[in-house]
Design an enzyme around this catalytic site. Sequence first.
Site, mmCIF file in Angstrom:
data_model
loop_
_atom_site.group_PDB
_atom_site.id
_atom_site.type_symbol
_atom_site.label_atom_id
_atom_site.label_comp_id
_atom_site.label_asym_id
_atom_site.label_seq_id
_atom_site.Cartn_x
_atom_site.Cartn_y
_atom_site.Cartn_z
ATOM 1 N N CYS A 2 0.717 -1.101 -0.147
ATOM 2 C CA CYS A 2 -0.018 -0.209 -0.019
ATOM 3 C C CYS A 2 0.718 1.343 -0.032
ATOM 4 C CB CYS A 2 -1.079 0.037 1.241
ATOM 5 S SG CYS A 2 -1.894 -1.443 1.299
ATOM 6 N N ARG A 28 1.430 1.447 -5.794
ATOM 7 C CA ARG A 28 1.659 0.410 -4.889
ATOM 8 C C ARG A 28 0.230 -0.192 -4.322
ATOM 9 N NH1 ARG A 28 6.578 1.610 -1.937
ATOM 10 N NH2 ARG A 28 5.824 0.274 -0.334
ATOM 11 N N TRP A 75 -3.674 -1.829 -1.464
ATOM 12 C CA TRP A 75 -3.671 -3.199 -2.021
ATOM 13 C C TRP A 75 -4.122 -4.139 -1.092
ATOM 14 C CZ3 TRP A 75 -1.192 -7.922 -1.771
ATOM 15 C CH2 TRP A 75 -1.424 -8.802 -3.074
ATOM 16 N N ASN A 101 0.557 -0.151 6.014
ATOM 17 C CA ASN A 101 1.046 -0.951 4.929
ATOM 18 C C ASN A 101 1.938 -2.276 5.336
ATOM 19 O OD1 ASN A 101 2.272 -1.856 2.305
ATOM 20 N ND2 ASN A 101 4.068 -0.783 2.854
ATOM 21 N N GLY A 102 1.241 -3.352 5.045
ATOM 22 C CA GLY A 102 1.771 -4.618 5.666
ATOM 23 C C GLY A 102 0.765 -5.537 5.986
ATOM 24 N N GLU A 481 10.636 -13.282 -19.846
ATOM 25 C CA GLU A 481 10.302 -11.937 -19.495
ATOM 26 C C GLU A 481 9.096 -11.459 -20.415
ATOM 27 O OE1 GLU A 481 10.325 -8.034 -18.379
ATOM 28 O OE2 GLU A 481 10.389 -10.097 -17.304
ATOM 29 N N LYS A 485 5.517 -9.829 -19.603
ATOM 30 C CA LYS A 485 5.002 -8.370 -19.804
ATOM 31 C C LYS A 485 3.568 -8.676 -20.487
ATOM 32 C CE LYS A 485 7.920 -5.771 -18.241
ATOM 33 N NZ LYS A 485 7.754 -7.090 -17.060
ATOM 34 N N GLU A 488 1.065 -9.736 -17.845
ATOM 35 C CA GLU A 488 0.707 -8.910 -16.641
ATOM 36 C C GLU A 488 -0.121 -7.866 -17.216
ATOM 37 O OE1 GLU A 488 4.474 -8.086 -13.974
ATOM 38 O OE2 GLU A 488 5.027 -7.643 -16.200
ATOM 39 N N HIS A 504 8.760 -31.820 -26.097
ATOM 40 C CA HIS A 504 8.522 -32.514 -25.069
ATOM 41 C C HIS A 504 7.399 -32.178 -24.283
ATOM 42 C CE1 HIS A 504 12.541 -34.039 -25.373
ATOM 43 N NE2 HIS A 504 13.155 -32.709 -25.409
ATOM 44 N N LYS A 598 3.384 -2.407 -7.367
ATOM 45 C CA LYS A 598 4.871 -2.330 -8.026
ATOM 46 C C LYS A 598 5.644 -2.854 -7.076
ATOM 47 C CE LYS A 598 7.926 -0.667 -10.615
ATOM 48 N NZ LYS A 598 7.941 -1.125 -12.041
#
Length: 603
Positions: A2, A28, A75, A101-102, A481, A485, A488, A504, A598
């Site tokens: 947050c 955040r 968040w 936050n946490g 990566e 992207k 996400e 395979h 983030k």
Amino acid sequence: MCGIFGFVAPQPLPASLVIDALRTLEYRGYDSWGIAFLDGDLARERIAVLKRAGRIPASTPNLPATVIALGHTRWATHGGVTDENAHPHLDCTGTLAIVHNGIIENYLPLRRALERSGHRFRSSTDSEIFAHLLEDTIASIEEHHPSASDDIPTLVEAVRHAFNQVRGLNALIALHRPTRQLVAVKSTSPLVLGHGPAGTFVASDAVALVGYTDRIHYLQDDEIALLDHQGLQLFDRCTGQRRSARWEPLTLRPADTSLGGYPHYLIKEIHEQPRVLARIARERLDGARQLADLIRHSYGTFLVGCGTAGYAALCGSYLFSRIARRHVNAVIASEFKYQEHFLTDRSLVIALTQSGETIDVIEAVHAAKRRGATVAALVNVTGSTVARLADFTIPLSAGPEQSVLSTKAYTAKLAILLLTAHILNGSEHVGLDTLWRAIEGMEMALAPATLDRIRAVADRLVDAQHCYVIGRGLSYPTALEAALKIKEVTYIHAEGFAGGELKHGVIALIEDGSPCLVFSPLDETRADILSGAMEVRSRGGWVIGISPEPDEAFHVHIPVADVGDASPLVSIVPAQLLAYELAVRRGLDPDKPRNLAKSVTVK
């Protein structure tokens, strides 16, 4: 994860500046937002609260000026995304407001005890318990120690005792109406303090302090900060003794946090990459030399990171093997603590992180230090937790990343690892030349002609449900990566694979029209990866080749420069652009993907 912000000012400031700061911190978390501030004259002063579920709207209600306020962008971890669960939270008396936050890991037993003693809860969050816990602690101190020493203000003493009762990694700010004070305290989760002519400020990230101060202090885990109209006081969280702030300059400027004419931060930050890499080529060579020396004298070197940083670590392991003939291990940070047993005091752990606050990376660093290993860090935020814990740090100097997706910090890490590998090999001049060629290749990948091809691909893929990405060797981490992207920011199911794994089992996923991105640099992997691409095409797949040269296996060719071992720096750019263009076409916010934030400061 947050975002929290607060200020105390000698003269009233617009309460709306808190909302402006929260917009800066919204990367955040953007499940809800809220603000608390003192409203009314002294005789009828109260804590006014405005909070809502959802993102911060473009226009918010007019708010009065005030001398003290705090705010929060959330968040969600405990409790749904509702107005009631939005922060700030008040105590029963309405004299305290808190933002958090946490995760308070022991919130259930604390809540049950508080409910038994008569406290009324208005939310289902773990955070609200701290408001009530602090209310009880203040009442107890005032009852049993009515003449408490001015050396330790009552509010600071109460926060000390209340914070010692909660478990977990947390950052909290409390607003106390009777004293017009803010108190800030933390354990691992970041808080930054600033002081200027307008007042004293506290935030989760220094970017929220830009324009209000030109000097900052990073709050330590063993400190408590008291903010009032006179400024900032620091206290030792264990002893209560006064401490002095360690001020350092805030180098960020308003232009660093603005869109600069771009429609979104993501596309701005993609375009900033050549400039970031040029800065590394000019300013980080000495750091790369020192890192190379640490690797040279270590017995066991480990690169650790999460998500995008984890793929940078994997790419680094290929670079050190290929260029320096050096075995360097790449480990996902969240898994590192399960593999820490082989660490010794001769080991070197290199932490890769944009924010420097990612909890899994912090735990990996703590594990390394417990076993006596040396810790180095490639980190973008110089005053962050990882930067302070590390024995040696190379700043990425990429500037703020305000899009949730990491782009320029990723390529900055790769650039430093590339230089370090060449220095270990005794070919520093080759590494520098290769990096400058990569910078030119990035600029070509960002040119309008390349962008036109990427937009045409995005038009074709906009309604796709699945996308596959393959690469081999140095391009395998790039494939991972690129897939990250896309998933996400577009919510298209994208998977990256080592090209050799197709036969395979993976090729069973290919059907008529399945899009497949293929990374094919002009290296020893080319023949094999093109063979795999042709197998995908023969089974109906639609193949997009990202390569210096075309091939009959490609339905679409997106050209990139041939830059040798720096190919991961250049090849990822078209994938970043494709992810952005797809998000825009799908009507999604490229800067704030759902469910993501983030800085991952919780487990």
